[in-house]
Design an enzyme around this catalytic site. Structure first.
Site, PDB file in Angstrom:
ATOM      1  N   PHE A  27       0.863  -1.184   0.000  1.00 36.60           N
ATOM      2  CA  PHE A  27       0.000   0.000   0.000  1.00 36.60           C
ATOM      3  C   PHE A  27       0.901   1.235   0.000  1.00 36.60           C
ATOM      4  O   PHE A  27       1.426   1.631   1.037  1.00 36.60           O
ATOM      5  CB  PHE A  27      -0.911  -0.008   1.229  1.00 36.60           C
ATOM      6  CG  PHE A  27      -2.112   0.893   1.114  1.00 36.60           C
ATOM      7  CD1 PHE A  27      -3.335   0.394   0.686  1.00 36.60           C
ATOM      8  CD2 PHE A  27      -2.026   2.242   1.428  1.00 36.60           C
ATOM      9  CE1 PHE A  27      -4.447   1.224   0.585  1.00 36.60           C
ATOM     10  CE2 PHE A  27      -3.128   3.076   1.330  1.00 36.60           C
ATOM     11  CZ  PHE A  27      -4.348   2.565   0.905  1.00 36.60           C
ATOM     12  N   ASP A  80      -1.474   6.821   6.165  1.00 33.57           N
ATOM     13  CA  ASP A  80      -1.544   5.533   6.848  1.00 33.57           C
ATOM     14  C   ASP A  80      -0.210   5.147   7.472  1.00 33.57           C
ATOM     15  O   ASP A  80       0.854   5.359   6.904  1.00 33.57           O
ATOM     16  CB  ASP A  80      -1.978   4.478   5.828  1.00 33.57           C
ATOM     17  CG  ASP A  80      -2.200   3.113   6.439  1.00 33.57           C
ATOM     18  OD1 ASP A  80      -2.470   3.053   7.649  1.00 33.57           O
ATOM     19  OD2 ASP A  80      -2.112   2.131   5.711  1.00 33.57           O
ATOM     20  N   ASN A 129      -3.892  12.361  -4.125  1.00 32.11           N
ATOM     21  CA  ASN A 129      -2.918  11.325  -3.764  1.00 32.11           C
ATOM     22  C   ASN A 129      -2.836  10.295  -4.880  1.00 32.11           C
ATOM     23  O   ASN A 129      -3.846   9.954  -5.498  1.00 32.11           O
ATOM     24  CB  ASN A 129      -3.329  10.608  -2.470  1.00 32.11           C
ATOM     25  CG  ASN A 129      -3.269  11.504  -1.247  1.00 32.11           C
ATOM     26  OD1 ASN A 129      -2.197  11.874  -0.789  1.00 32.11           O
ATOM     27  ND2 ASN A 129      -4.431  11.864  -0.718  1.00 32.11           N
ATOM     28  N   PHE A 329     -11.366   8.207  -1.205  1.00 33.78           N
ATOM     29  CA  PHE A 329     -10.882   7.041  -0.471  1.00 33.78           C
ATOM     30  C   PHE A 329     -10.577   5.874  -1.404  1.00 33.78           C
ATOM     31  O   PHE A 329     -11.451   5.422  -2.154  1.00 33.78           O
ATOM     32  CB  PHE A 329     -11.923   6.604   0.564  1.00 33.78           C
ATOM     33  CG  PHE A 329     -12.080   7.568   1.707  1.00 33.78           C
ATOM     34  CD1 PHE A 329     -11.518   7.289   2.949  1.00 33.78           C
ATOM     35  CD2 PHE A 329     -12.766   8.759   1.538  1.00 33.78           C
ATOM     36  CE1 PHE A 329     -11.652   8.181   4.005  1.00 33.78           C
ATOM     37  CE2 PHE A 329     -12.902   9.660   2.588  1.00 33.78           C
ATOM     38  CZ  PHE A 329     -12.337   9.364   3.824  1.00 33.78           C
TER      39      PHE A 329
END
Length: 349
Positions: A27, A80, A129, A329
């Site tokens: 990720f 994150d 992002n 998201f």
């Protein structure tokens, strides 16, 4: 009110299974501010790559290294912890020499570049992002291939992901408790999380109900429509419905849903009646948002990942990359691909 796992899917509920984050390198996120540092000014922008660190902890460590208060270090968004992420931090250093940033050390962190800047980097002040993901243990490869093509063409519901609501829905619990008792969370940031979660959950409910009853591309009288890629919106009239429907079908315009709060929600007539009826059971949360003067806003119901690319490593492992605008998201994209048992509530937006 709907749980994230029961919200309607745009392309039907997936049959396949998969895993989203087996390791941090699966990720990867690169922040896109949308602008370059000025090269001068009283602020210092520092771009950092981090693994296994949360954003606040890195900001606090940077403040300590620079000898300034933690409040003097800001960032555009949380990233994150259990991932490889690149983002900018901003430190206010008026009248100070350029520090030796290459000497900054923190386990899991690397300074990539730094430069002076004239303005403070504020929360939310980013363009978007870029995500690079490795998805593992995938079943139903052919179906997922078809879904990737559908997502590229038709997008996904622009749901707020479960991370907006906290682990186990803790932010929503705080909001409902606040609404019922009148007692807010003690910490200021938790109050903000609770209010944000409340209206985010209601937005999700509106989108899911609209998708189930009418579809997210069916224009209603009084809808608030947004030019794709823009924040402004306008209200439809009965005389314009045919023309505006064609512009929505072409992707030029997007239908929005309410982010409820104080003031005018933006819709009128049939669209307003639909939103009010859908949220009729949420009077406590709506009253809380009005009392706390959280201003109502609009958000597009559909999200179109840009530069969507994918490549199979093998029949059960997929590399996928895409760019999303700020406030969107990745988990809302992935849920249209496959079902996962992974806990994604800690993945930052």
């Amino acid at each position: 009110m709907s749980d994230f796992n029961t919200l309607r899917w745009l392309h039907g509920q997936p049959q396949g299974q998969g895993r989203l984050k087996v390791s941090p390198t699966d990720f990867q996120v690169v922040e896109d501010l949308g602008f370059a540092p000025d090269g001068d000014g009283e602020h210092l922008l520092v771009r950092i790559r981090k693994t296994g660190c949360n954003t606040r902890a890195v900001a606090d460590a940077l403040a300590k290294f620079l000898g300034i208060a933690a409040r003097e270090v800001s960032f555009a968004g949380q990233k994150d912890k259990y991932a490889v992420t690149e983002q900018w931090l901003c430190a206010r250093l008026p009248g100070k020499e350029m520090p030796a940033m290459r000497a900054f050390t923190l386990e899991g962190c690397e300074v990539l570049e730094f430069a002076r800047h004239r303005r403070k980097l504020r929360l939310g002040a980013l363009k978007g992002n870029r995500f690079s993901l490795v998805l593992r243990d995938i079943t139903h490869r052919d179906e997922i291939e078809q879904r990737l093509s559908l997502i590229s063409e038709k997008g996904v519901p622009n749901y707020f992901g479960p991370q907006r609501f906290g682990r186990g829905g803790s932010n929503i619990y705080q909001a409902k408790r606040w609404a019922q008792t009148g007692q807010p969370p003690r910490e200021r940031n938790k109050r903000g999380f609770a209010l944000s979660a409340a209206r985010s959950l209601m937005f999700n409910t509106l989108v899911s109900e609209r998708l189930q009853r009418f579809g997210v591309n069916q224009v209603m009288d009084g809808d608030a429509l947004q030019l794709a890629g823009r924040g402004s919106w306008f209200v439809t009239t009965p005389e314009e419905l045919t023309d505006l429907q064609a512009r929505v079908d072409s992707g030029e315009l997007l239908i929005t849903a309410a982010l409820p709060g104080s003031g005018d929600w933006g819709t009128q007539r049939a669209a307003l009646a639909f939103e009010q009826a859908t949220l009729a059971d949420e009077t406590e949360l709506l009253t809380l948002l009005t009392r706390e003067k959280v201003e109502a806003a609009r958000r597009a119901m559909l999200l179109f990942p840009r530069e969507l690319r994918w490549q199979w490593q093998d029949d059960a492992t997929l590399e996928v990359s895409f760019w999303l605008p700020a406030g969107s998201f990745a988990t809302s994209v992935i849920r249209e691909l496959f079902n996962t048992a992974d806990d994604v509530s800690d993945i930052s937006e």
